[in-house]
Design a protein around this motif. Structure first.
Motif, PDB file in Angstrom:
ATOM      1  N   ILE A  95      61.028 104.778 -75.453  1.00  0.00           N
ATOM      2  CA  ILE A  95      62.118 105.455 -74.740  1.00  0.00           C
ATOM      3  C   ILE A  95      62.683 106.528 -75.658  1.00  0.00           C
ATOM      4  N   VAL A  96      62.771 107.755 -75.152  1.00  0.00           N
ATOM      5  CA  VAL A  96      63.452 108.811 -75.907  1.00  0.00           C
ATOM      6  C   VAL A  96      64.890 108.822 -75.407  1.00  0.00           C
ATOM      7  N   ARG A  97      65.812 108.604 -76.325  1.00  0.00           N
ATOM      8  CA  ARG A  97      67.217 108.414 -75.940  1.00  0.00           C
ATOM      9  C   ARG A  97      68.067 109.606 -76.344  1.00  0.00           C
ATOM     10  N   PRO A 122      68.525 106.517 -71.924  1.00  0.00           N
ATOM     11  CA  PRO A 122      67.123 106.934 -71.802  1.00  0.00           C
ATOM     12  C   PRO A 122      66.991 108.264 -71.051  1.00  0.00           C
ATOM     13  N   ILE A 123      66.303 109.211 -71.677  1.00  0.00           N
ATOM     14  CA  ILE A 123      66.084 110.508 -71.033  1.00  0.00           C
ATOM     15  C   ILE A 123      64.621 110.629 -70.594  1.00  0.00           C
ATOM     16  N   LEU A 124      63.738 110.259 -71.516  1.00  0.00           N
ATOM     17  CA  LEU A 124      62.302 110.375 -71.237  1.00  0.00           C
ATOM     18  C   LEU A 124      61.590 109.097 -71.649  1.00  0.00           C
ATOM     19  N   LEU A 125      60.397 108.955 -71.095  1.00  0.00           N
ATOM     20  CA  LEU A 125      59.485 107.943 -71.620  1.00  0.00           C
ATOM     21  C   LEU A 125      58.300 108.689 -72.191  1.00  0.00           C
ATOM     22  N   ILE A 126      57.877 108.304 -73.390  1.00  0.00           N
ATOM     23  CA  ILE A 126      56.641 108.887 -73.877  1.00  0.00           C
ATOM     24  C   ILE A 126      55.616 107.768 -74.007  1.00  0.00           C
ATOM     25  N   ALA A 127      54.362 108.125 -73.779  1.00  0.00           N
ATOM     26  CA  ALA A 127      53.318 107.103 -73.758  1.00  0.00           C
ATOM     27  C   ALA A 127      52.081 107.613 -74.475  1.00  0.00           C
ATOM     28  N   ALA A 128      51.423 106.701 -75.182  1.00  0.00           N
ATOM     29  CA  ALA A 128      50.169 107.046 -75.850  1.00  0.00           C
ATOM     30  C   ALA A 128      49.391 105.781 -76.125  1.00  0.00           C
ATOM     31  N   GLU A 129      48.088 105.956 -76.279  1.00  0.00           N
ATOM     32  CA  GLU A 129      47.277 104.769 -76.598  1.00  0.00           C
ATOM     33  C   GLU A 129      47.504 104.314 -78.027  1.00  0.00           C
ATOM     34  N   LYS A 152      46.926 103.208 -65.700  1.00  0.00           N
ATOM     35  CA  LYS A 152      46.592 102.421 -66.902  1.00  0.00           C
ATOM     36  C   LYS A 152      47.630 101.344 -67.160  1.00  0.00           C
ATOM     37  N   ALA A 153      47.183 100.300 -67.841  1.00  0.00           N
ATOM     38  CA  ALA A 153      48.146  99.273 -68.251  1.00  0.00           C
ATOM     39  C   ALA A 153      49.135  99.891 -69.224  1.00  0.00           C
ATOM     40  N   ALA A 154      50.384  99.423 -69.164  1.00  0.00           N
ATOM     41  CA  ALA A 154      51.415 100.019 -70.014  1.00  0.00           C
ATOM     42  C   ALA A 154      52.316  98.929 -70.562  1.00  0.00           C
ATOM     43  N   ARG A 155      52.729  99.118 -71.827  1.00  0.00           N
ATOM     44  CA  ARG A 155      53.626  98.129 -72.426  1.00  0.00           C
ATOM     45  C   ARG A 155      54.790  98.834 -73.125  1.00  0.00           C
ATOM     46  N   LEU A 156      55.973  98.346 -72.823  1.00  0.00           N
ATOM     47  CA  LEU A 156      57.176  98.880 -73.464  1.00  0.00           C
ATOM     48  C   LEU A 156      57.879  97.732 -74.162  1.00  0.00           C
ATOM     49  N   LEU A 157      58.025  97.860 -75.476  1.00  0.00           N
ATOM     50  CA  LEU A 157      58.754  96.838 -76.243  1.00  0.00           C
ATOM     51  C   LEU A 157      59.925  97.514 -76.927  1.00  0.00           C
ATOM     52  N   LEU A 158      61.081  96.897 -76.879  1.00  0.00           N
ATOM     53  CA  LEU A 158      62.200  97.447 -77.635  1.00  0.00           C
ATOM     54  C   LEU A 158      62.107  96.940 -79.065  1.00  0.00           C
ATOM     55  N   SER A 159      62.426  97.802 -80.014  1.00  0.00           N
ATOM     56  CA  SER A 159      62.471  97.344 -81.403  1.00  0.00           C
ATOM     57  C   SER A 159      63.709  96.453 -81.549  1.00  0.00           C
TER      58      SER A 159
END
Lengths: 688, 159, 289
Positions: A21-23, A78-85, A229-236
């Motif tokens: 999440i880009v905040r 949260p403003i944006l979501l960024i995604a990458a492999e 595609k499968a996607a995973r978001l984990l908060l630190s």
């Protein structure tokens, strides 16, 4: 291993997209531009415009945007979501994204706040307090404050979403799986039948697993939906600490009149909660605060108001107890002060107020256990003797300087917390539990929030076994997901232990009655009844407000080192009546956990661990002494009825007893938590 | 850099970036799911391991620091009789750690029992003073560890 | 992020050689301090060169003579306690006990605690007043310095290029009144954390030696030699007049401390000192309040 025992960070697949999440890094304003040139290859960006459905997370009648629509309401939104492999490129991409803002907006502060920041108000009034205040000159006035509480150690929070047979399969540690499903459906603009939600291991949690998994799962689903595609978001851990659930700060003003016998004639209290930028479950929070603040003190003229103030702080979201521990803190510190003004021992003063066996909402409770609970803790802690001894010592003391004689004090707090919602939150969905007795006399219980603690599942098995005359081993709690289990609502506010247990009872009672009239299998579903339909009227605040009450009395003894001003807890004695307790030792363990957490909150520590103390022997001993505040917990022995929640009551009374004890030790009125050495010093320096 | 170590009795070789924390290496590269780092500050204890028999927190160590050394994690204890001692002791004294911190509490208990089979309450409190999870109270836990020591003593005597 | 180059010497000669070649390298032993400094859950931020010195036998030794106890800089705190618990001065062992918890004490080393670049941690005060000496080595030379000499007056590391702490030597002297207290965690609550160490030798009612040291936030250390001279030679219990004089002397030293130390901390230190002075007595084994 079952999904419900696996943590969310254990779910992954080859080629899945990692999300971040880009905040916002400003607390209020508007996004003016986003520059995304020079990003690493293969980075995908998602913004509010990519949402095909509705960009929101709705909870009952309130909502917040999933991704900012340009407006920024708090730092970290949260403003944006960024995604990458490759997850490592996400950090680089985040650093290279340039977000510009218009910041010509004033912040919404908590103190002071303007009138239009009030999002909701709940008021209870009896008699005519205003008239009483006009006619007297002897009033006790005080203000109380608590600050945000957050937790550092919690199980991971996030979501993993993949497409299975064309449907979205969502894994997330939620306490409300059907809310995850409805949120995703709304955000993606698809039908709920296209989504399956599987619960992963949520524990330990402090309330953040009620709504946050819905938010994170909707974000991951958006990416899965738009990329296939499968996607995973984990908060630190740091993100989770800062942006998920926190205990809302409160500011309370209380004004009271006492008669000559020390009884309260009139009482006015006004609580203001900082709910952050996007309030959720506000009505419930305010109602709980009002009811627990009114408590059992029979005051003929009373006005209690609770207000939710929207600010530019990150949303406080849903914290365990929803406002109850803050409200009980202010109430009990204030009432201890009243006891002192009336020159009565606070233990006796409290008992004097239990005589009528009513609570503020007028409900008559003939079995109100408070007197007994007070007697128990008073006796166990030797409260009367210590209270009067510490009082005398303090009055005799001229100066504390240069002596290392500890300043000691003892305090008591009493009250109740409620199990279940006051009102069933306005929703058109029925929340319930299903049970089936099959031909082999095997009972299967289906509950949609299958991450209910094992201890509670054990209680269900035992009770079902007793009602149906079958062995608890013949009772199975079904595992499954939103495809196979019924919607049982959110797991919060003592729902599992009290409300679901009562549904299990009702299902089993039905089956017992039908068992020899109908052929097996017998299936039954029982829904949560709105308390309104039976004994509770929210509009007039009358009746029994909760499914059940958990009662408690807590004594805390402290000593303050006059040189360092570090407070040390010498002991905590607690007596609780939480209905039927099946496993006392386990219940004690839970209560002790709650007590230590409350002490940490009260002292501004992250936790209370065993600590080294010098006993101020300047010579002699080999090792410093390792100490942990001794805690003694007893439970009233109820032989029947429903079990009730333990966590909330054990957490909610300790801070007030701690602060009252510290006030007695020093002769200075403390009116806030947390209290650490610096804050204590600032109080001691103030001219009284 | 190349890293070789003994993990739960087995020789392991792997490539590791020098800046990687040991906990991240063990969890992400070697799939040791029992480690649950949540504070990354040496305070919660959920990444506890035994390094050459000593209790350490793997979030505080760079991965390269374990070159040539021996690590035992929860995964290396769970299939042993020693694990049974610990769980029996916990069970007897109603110490039920949650699924999140159970592995850390087992590893810490193992570290205590490796130095003494007859620990006192102070020793147990001391060993757990760097843990956080409030699911189990310290007193039940201390009794559970002491009881686990009894189980282990009995088992070793019977042999 | 590009990988750092890590050297893991296994002998002191190898360390001396490598450090001479790469004097800009970060010297790392237990790594607990750096891990706690670098908050957050990301990877460590390390410089290009790292010298990991925890497996050098010479730096892991503990030895004892009649006159002193000698500890290698890379000996973990817990091992010092195990070996020296009953022979080392209490002011020092109490300081060691107060370092975090067992898992940290199993990793953290004495050299790391004493030589932390930006914080004066638990052992700094006790080792200062114990007159401990520290061996500093570099290629081709070695020297022994007193603990305060590890840092400049402004608190910057005073080690020469390529120099590292190899041993710490703690003299055995009879102190019959020893006191150590730490308040707060120097990492999580540095502003409100302090250590107070005190040693007094009393013979036939007369103070023959007296030393106190406070450490505060970051690099601030206060050892007041004038105060020590004032108190030495006096009879116990100290007279009220003497205590007032001592208090005023110490107060002015406190006020000269840099601004990062808050007034609250200074007041605490003053109260602790006053109490300590009032509590000085002919040694007995009784509890003393």
């Amino acid at each position: 291993m079952e999904n419900s025992r696996r943590f969310i960070d254990e779910f992954a697949s080859r080629g899945m997209l990692h999300l971040k999440i880009v905040r916002s890094d400003i607390p209020r304003g508007r996004v003016s531009s986003i520059e995304s040139t020079d990003l690493p290859e293969d980075i995908l960006i998602f913004e509010a415009n990519d949402i095909e459905g509705i960009n929101r997370v709705a909870v009952v009648e309130e909502e917040m945007p999933l991704l900012s629509n340009g407006n920024i309401a708090y730092e970290g939104e949260p403003i944006l979501l960024i995604a990458a492999e490759d997850p490592e490129t996400l950090d680089l991409a985040e650093r290279r994204l340039k977000i510009s803002y218009e910041t010509d907006f004033s912040l919404l502060a908590f103190e002071p706040a303007s009138k239009d920041q009030t999002v909701d108000t709940v008021r209870l009034s009896r008699g005519n307090p205003a008239k009483e205040f006009e006619e007297t000159t002897q009033i006790v006035e005080a203000e109380y404050r608590t600050t945000i509480e957050s937790h550092v150690s919690r199980a991971p929070i996030g979501a993993y979403v993949e497409l299975q047979d064309g449907r979205f399969t969502v894994y997330t540690p939620t306490h409300w799986p059907f809310h995850v499903r409805s949120t995703i459906a709304e955000v993606l603009g698809i039908d709920e039948s296209e989504i399956k939600v599987v619960q992963t291991n949520p524990s330990p949690a402090y309330g953040e697993k009620v709504v946050f998994p819905s938010i994170l799962a909707a974000m991951a689903s958006l990416v899965c939906h738009n990329t296939g595609k499968a996607a995973r978001l984990l908060l630190s851990p740091k993100e989770a600490e800062k942006f998920t659930t926190r205990k809302a700060p409160v500011h309370v003003k209380s004004t009271s009149i006492l008669n000559e016998a020390g009884k309260i004639i009139a009482h006015d209290t006004h609580m203001r909660f900082d709910v952050g930028a996007y309030p959720l479950f506000t009505k419930e929070l305010l109602q709980r605060a009002v009811i627990t603040s009114g408590s059992y003190y029979q005051v003929p003229n009373v006005s209690i108001t609770a207000e939710a103030i929207q600010t530019s702080a990150p949303p406080m979201n849903i914290y365990r107890g929803l406002g109850v521990s803050q409200s009980l803190f202010a109430t009990e510190v204030h009432f201890s002060r009243l006891a002192e003004f009336s020159q009565l021992n606070p233990g006796d003063w409290k008992k004097n107020h239990t005589k009528e066996k009513h609570i503020i909402t007028g409900a008559h409770l003939p079995n109100m256990p408070l007197e007994k609970l007070v007697d128990t803790v008073v006796e166990q802690s030797d409260f009367y003797r210590k209270h009067s001894a510490y009082e005398q010592i303090r009055k005799r003391r001229n100066s504390v300087k240069a002596s290392r004689r500890f300043l000691r004090g003892i305090g008591i707090a009493t009250g109740f917390t409620g199990n279940g919602f006051t009102d069933k939150p306005g929703t058109n969905k029925n929340w319930g539990i299903e049970a089936t007795l099959d031909k082999k006399d095997q009972l299967t219980i289906e509950c949609g929030t299958m991450t209910v603690p094992e201890a509670i599942k054990t209680i269900w098995k035992r009770r079902a076994g007793e009602i149906l005359g079958i062995s608890p081993e013949s009772v199975e709690i079904a595992s499954g997901d939103t495809d196979t289990l019924p919607d049982s609502g959110p797991m919060m506010l003592g729902m599992p232990v009290t409300v679901y247990t009562s549904l299990v009872d009702r299902c089993c009672n039905y089956i017992r009655k039908q068992r020899f009239n109908k052929p097996l299998p017998i299936e039954v579903r029982r829904n949560i009844l709105s308390a309104k339909r039976s004994t509770w009227d929210a509009s007039s605040f009358t009746g029994v407000p909760f499914h059940s009450l958990s009662w408690g009395a807590v004594v805390v003894e402290v000593q303050l080192d006059p040189l360092t001003l570090v407070p040390e807890v010498r002991g905590v004695w607690a007596a609780f009546d939480c209905g039927l307790v099946y496993n006392t030792q386990y219940a004690v363990s839970i209560a002790e956990g709650g007590i230590y957490e409350a002490l940490a909150w009260a002292m501004g520590e992250q936790r209370v661990n065993p600590r080294y103390y010098q006993d101020y022997v300047i010579e002699g001993h080999d090792t410093p002494n390792l100490r942990l505040p001794p805690v003694s917990v007893v439970f009233a022995n109820r032989a029947k009825g429903l079990p009730g929640g333990i966590n909330e009551i054990s957490e909610s009374l300790v801070p007030a007893a701690f602060v009252t004890a510290l006030s007695q030790a020093t002769g200075v009125y403390f009116d806030r938590i947390p209290l650490n050495a610096e804050t204590i010093q600032s109080y001691l320096e103030e001219p009284s | 850099m190349k890293l070789s170590l003994t993990l739960n009795g087995r020789a392991v070789e792997a490539d590791i970036s020098t800046s990687t924390r040991l906990v991240d290496f063990l969890r992400r590269e070697l799939q040791l799911q029992s480690l649950h780092p949540s504070c990354y500050d040496g305070q919660c204890g959920n990444c506890a391991i035994l390094l050459d028999g000593e209790l350490v927190y793997s979030c505080l160590l760079p991965g390269f620091a374990v070159q040539g050394r021996s690590i035992i994690t929860y995964e290396g204890i769970i299939d042993t009789l020693e694990y049974n001692d610990i769980i029996s002791g916990f069970h007897d004294e109603q110490a039920y750690p949650c699924t999140y911190c159970l592995s850390a509490k087992v590893v810490i208990t193992q570290s205590i029992l490796e130095s003494t089979l007859d620990p006192n309450q102070q020793e147990v409190l001391e060993a757990f003073s760097g843990t956080y999870c409030p699911c189990t109270n310290f007193h039940n836990l201390a009794r559970g560890v002491i009881r686990a020591g009894e189980y282990r003593r009995r088992r070793l005597h019977e042999r | 992020m590009s990988d750092s180059k890590v050297f893991q010497p296994t002998s002191i000669n190898e360390l001396l050689r490598t450090y001479q070649e790469y004097p800009e390298a970060l010297v790392l032993a237990g790594s607990t301090a750096i891990a706690r400094e670098q908050k957050g859950d990301g990877p460590f931020e390390l410089p290009d060169m790292v010298l990991h010195i925890s497996r050098i036998p010479e730096l892991q030794r503990i030895s004892r003579t009649e006159r002193y106890f000698e500890i290698g800089s890379c000996v973990p705190i817990s091992r010092i306690l195990k070996v020296g618990q009953h022979v080392l001065p209490k002011v020092f062992t109490h300081a060691l006990h107060n370092i975090a918890h067992p898992a940290v004490r199993n990793m953290g080393t004495l050299g790391g605690n004493l030589g932390h670049q930006s914080r004066r941690l638990n052992t700094f005060g006790p080792l200062t007043i114990l007159d401990a000496r520290v061996e500093l080595r570099k290629s081709g030379s070695s020297r022994w310095v007193q603990v305060p000499r590890l840092f400049t007056k402004t608190g910057e590391p005073a080690l020469e290029t390529g120099e590292f702490i190899s041993r710490i030597r703690i003299p055995f002297v009879d102190w019959n009144l020893q006191f150590y207290q730490r308040i707060g965690d120097p990492f999580t609550k540095p502003k409100s954390s302090l250590t107070f160490s005190a040693l007094t030798a009393v013979e036939k009612g007369e103070i023959t030696d007296f030393r106190v040291a406070f450490t505060f936030l970051g690099r601030s250390v206060l050892r007041d030699r004038e105060l020590e001279t004032l108190i030495s030679g006096k009879k116990v219990p100290l007279s009220e007049k003497m205590r007032a004089e001592a208090r005023s002397l110490f107060r002015s030293s406190l006020m000269d401390l840099p601004g990062e130390v808050t007034l609250f901390q200074k007041q605490r230190a003053l109260r602790l000192l006053q109490w300590y002075l009032s509590a000085l007595h002919e040694p007995t084994s009784e509890l003393f309040y």
